[in-house]
Design a protein around this motif. Sequence first.
Motif, PDB file in Angstrom:
ATOM      1  N   ASP A 252       0.814  -1.204   0.000  1.00 36.34           N
ATOM      2  CA  ASP A 252       0.000   0.000   0.000  1.00 36.34           C
ATOM      3  C   ASP A 252       0.851   1.258   0.000  1.00 36.34           C
ATOM      4  O   ASP A 252       0.408   2.325  -0.397  1.00 36.34           O
ATOM      5  CB  ASP A 252      -0.888  -0.024   1.256  1.00 36.34           C
ATOM      6  CG  ASP A 252      -2.193   0.673   0.972  1.00 36.34           C
ATOM      7  OD1 ASP A 252      -2.470   0.880  -0.217  1.00 36.34           O
ATOM      8  OD2 ASP A 252      -2.898   1.006   1.936  1.00 36.34           O
TER       9      ASP A 252
ATOM     10  N   ASP B  91      -0.262   4.616  -5.862  1.00 31.61           N
ATOM     11  CA  ASP B  91      -1.120   3.476  -5.605  1.00 31.61           C
ATOM     12  C   ASP B  91      -2.445   3.602  -6.328  1.00 31.61           C
ATOM     13  O   ASP B  91      -2.962   2.660  -6.897  1.00 31.61           O
ATOM     14  CB  ASP B  91      -1.345   3.355  -4.088  1.00 31.61           C
ATOM     15  CG  ASP B  91      -2.233   2.180  -3.769  1.00 31.61           C
ATOM     16  OD1 ASP B  91      -1.960   1.107  -4.305  1.00 31.61           O
ATOM     17  OD2 ASP B  91      -3.196   2.369  -3.024  1.00 31.61           O
ATOM     18  N   SER B  92      -2.998   4.808  -6.305  1.00 33.71           N
ATOM     19  CA  SER B  92      -4.311   4.930  -6.913  1.00 33.71           C
ATOM     20  C   SER B  92      -4.226   5.542  -8.306  1.00 33.71           C
ATOM     21  O   SER B  92      -5.101   5.370  -9.126  1.00 33.71           O
ATOM     22  CB  SER B  92      -5.197   5.803  -6.020  1.00 33.71           C
ATOM     23  OG  SER B  92      -4.508   6.989  -5.752  1.00 33.71           O
TER      24      SER B  92
ATOM     25  N   GLN C 245      -3.022   5.797 -11.932  1.00 35.31           N
ATOM     26  CA  GLN C 245      -2.502   4.896 -12.946  1.00 35.31           C
ATOM     27  C   GLN C 245      -1.809   5.663 -14.045  1.00 35.31           C
ATOM     28  O   GLN C 245      -2.337   6.637 -14.549  1.00 35.31           O
ATOM     29  CB  GLN C 245      -3.667   4.138 -13.592  1.00 35.31           C
ATOM     30  CG  GLN C 245      -4.224   3.049 -12.744  1.00 35.31           C
ATOM     31  CD  GLN C 245      -3.428   1.764 -12.954  1.00 35.31           C
ATOM     32  OE1 GLN C 245      -2.515   1.499 -12.203  1.00 35.31           O
ATOM     33  NE2 GLN C 245      -3.749   0.997 -13.955  1.00 35.31           N
TER      34      GLN C 245
ATOM     35  N   HIS D  22      -8.033  -4.182  -0.045  1.00 40.52           N
ATOM     36  CA  HIS D  22      -7.369  -3.470   1.040  1.00 40.52           C
ATOM     37  C   HIS D  22      -7.922  -3.865   2.408  1.00 40.52           C
ATOM     38  O   HIS D  22      -8.147  -3.022   3.271  1.00 40.52           O
ATOM     39  CB  HIS D  22      -7.470  -1.949   0.854  1.00 40.52           C
ATOM     40  CG  HIS D  22      -6.656  -1.446  -0.302  1.00 40.52           C
ATOM     41  ND1 HIS D  22      -6.949  -1.781  -1.602  1.00 40.52           N
ATOM     42  CD2 HIS D  22      -5.571  -0.640  -0.357  1.00 40.52           C
ATOM     43  CE1 HIS D  22      -6.079  -1.214  -2.409  1.00 40.52           C
ATOM     44  NE2 HIS D  22      -5.221  -0.521  -1.690  1.00 40.52           N
TER      45      HIS D  22
ATOM     46  N   ARG E 219      -5.878  -1.375  -8.073  1.00 45.89           N
ATOM     47  CA  ARG E 219      -5.347  -0.554  -6.961  1.00 45.89           C
ATOM     48  C   ARG E 219      -4.363  -1.349  -6.116  1.00 45.89           C
ATOM     49  O   ARG E 219      -4.580  -1.564  -4.931  1.00 45.89           O
ATOM     50  CB  ARG E 219      -6.509  -0.050  -6.107  1.00 45.89           C
ATOM     51  CG  ARG E 219      -7.296   1.085  -6.749  1.00 45.89           C
ATOM     52  CD  ARG E 219      -8.407   1.550  -5.828  1.00 45.89           C
ATOM     53  NE  ARG E 219      -7.890   1.981  -4.534  1.00 45.89           N
ATOM     54  CZ  ARG E 219      -8.456   1.667  -3.373  1.00 45.89           C
ATOM     55  NH1 ARG E 219      -9.519   0.908  -3.332  1.00 45.89           N
ATOM     56  NH2 ARG E 219      -7.940   2.120  -2.243  1.00 45.89           N
ATOM     57  N   SER E 220      -3.298  -1.787  -6.736  1.00 45.25           N
ATOM     58  CA  SER E 220      -2.284  -2.528  -5.978  1.00 45.25           C
ATOM     59  C   SER E 220      -0.919  -2.134  -6.506  1.00 45.25           C
ATOM     60  O   SER E 220      -0.820  -1.462  -7.528  1.00 45.25           O
ATOM     61  CB  SER E 220      -2.489  -4.030  -6.160  1.00 45.25           C
ATOM     62  OG  SER E 220      -2.008  -4.411  -7.425  1.00 45.25           O
TER      63      SER E 220
ATOM     64  N   LYS F 266       2.280   1.392 -13.292  1.00 40.84           N
ATOM     65  CA  LYS F 266       2.261   1.893 -11.911  1.00 40.84           C
ATOM     66  C   LYS F 266       3.454   2.791 -11.613  1.00 40.84           C
ATOM     67  O   LYS F 266       3.439   3.566 -10.672  1.00 40.84           O
ATOM     68  CB  LYS F 266       2.290   0.700 -10.937  1.00 40.84           C
ATOM     69  CG  LYS F 266       0.969  -0.002 -10.831  1.00 40.84           C
ATOM     70  CD  LYS F 266       0.040   0.865 -10.041  1.00 40.84           C
ATOM     71  CE  LYS F 266      -1.365   0.345 -10.063  1.00 40.84           C
ATOM     72  NZ  LYS F 266      -2.248   1.196  -9.249  1.00 40.84           N
TER      73      LYS F 266
END
Length: 479
Positions: A5, A10-11, A13, A67, A94-95, A142
């Motif tokens: 996390d 993380d969120s 892209q 999560h 979301r990873s 990412k």
Amino acid sequence: MTASDSEPNDSEQREPMTATAGSDTIAAIATARGRAALAIVRLSGPEAVSVAAACFRGRDLRVVDSHTAHVGYVLAKDGAEIDHVVATVFRAPRSATGEDIVEISCHGGDFAPALILESLIHHGARLAEPGEFTQRAFLNGKMDLAQAEAVAELIHASSSLSHRVSLSHLQGRYSDVLGRLRDELLELCAFVELEIDFTDEDVEFADRARLEALLAHADDLLAGLLASYRVGELVRDGVRVVIGGRPNAGKSTLLNALVGRDRAIVSHIPGTTRDAIEADAEIDGLLFRFVDTAGLRETSDAIEAEGVRRAHHSIDRADVLLYVYDLAAGLDEAEVQFLQDVTDQDNLPIILIGNKRDLVEQPAAASLNGLPFVDLSAERGQRDTGELDTLVRLLLDTVAAGLAGTDASHVVTNQRHRQHLREALRAVRAARHALDTGLTGDLFTLDLRAALHELGAITGEITNEDVLDQIFSRFCIGK
Ligand SMILES: Nc1nc2c(ncn2[C@@H]2O[C@H](COP(=O)(O)OP(=O)(O)OP(=O)(O)O)[C@@H](O)[C@H]2O)c(=O)[nH]1
Ligand SMILES: [Mg+2]
């Protein structure tokens, strides 16, 4: 927060840059081997959740939210309990890798993590290749390639400064610097291409002064980044400080004092040290690699002679030379000549150290040829580090002048990047030359495009499989 996390972006892209990431599910132990309270086994891929669920007794991981963390048991293929664990589920995109991820925190040691990995493999996962998690993060947009490389640098950081620089690279600040430069070059291309389009209509070339300014700026920035590579090397590998001088001058005593332990044998017999002896110490966040060497003198002893040869070899590879002499004996003519030669030929920073201060009445005379000079007692320095303060300050001044206030995002530590930056600078200079000689147009744009290509290769917009394999194979498994 778990390890996955906390990775950047993380969120958010980025566009995937190249071919699709692997479609199978990979697993690895992400933590170091050996006894520890905890260890982490990671899974990533389309089947990550179902594979983990198949050997997990607790909540059905297939239906839990992203999560979330769940306590339960991991079971072996015969159903036997392996360990009481926490499984954390991250769902794509979301990873950290952009795929489904399950991280199993188990107990450390030689058995639990290995048996869990075995069970995951039995249930359909494949053992990850080195760096494969990070590679997937890159392929799924990412992080860019420079950031992915910074992950490896961060893991290998050996001083707080190299940690700071690699963290800044990982956070994308360095990529931002390159990105801004890229945008400027793109703007330049657009300018010039516009001009080519309109040449028939005899439109006066856009804004020549602005073009010149943009190119000059690109030139400055690239040259600055390239110049920082030397700093980058010091940050990454540490500063090699070689301690040289005549036999019995107190070199080994000084090494021991500087690193705070009895690393080298000290004796009153001249010619004690033979092999070069290295020891590390971190000073002000920077890694110093001190190298003690055999005393420099003519000798008929074959082993000592080999030691002297190695001492010269070490001096050749030094970043700084600490030249130690005994204040009571002074410097002889040959030493003065040697120091002169090293200064002239090698441009190697030298600090002259008058040792055994405790044995002389008068403070030593001023330095030789303007070389920075300190007098001290290395022997006292072993008990009282304050004795070394002046030397350490001088050393830091010598090496770190360029480092103080170093903007971590502007330090290039990666040799691959340096190669591309060099090519980019060459292209920008060719474009400047073209502009000076009135050759704007097709050729000029080709130069700009070449520079853009080189910058793209650093961040991975442009890349190929061989390059990626080479980069990621240097990672550890599980990262
Ligand atoms: N009085 C005094 N003696 C010192 C000092 N520093 C070192 N010595 C002594 O000088 C002798 C030689 O010290 P070393 O550190 O082994 O010298 P070296 O330069 O490494 O010698 P080689 O390995 O033979 O080249 C030893 O007896 C030390 O105890 C000092 O500051 N004051
Ligand atoms: Mg010695």
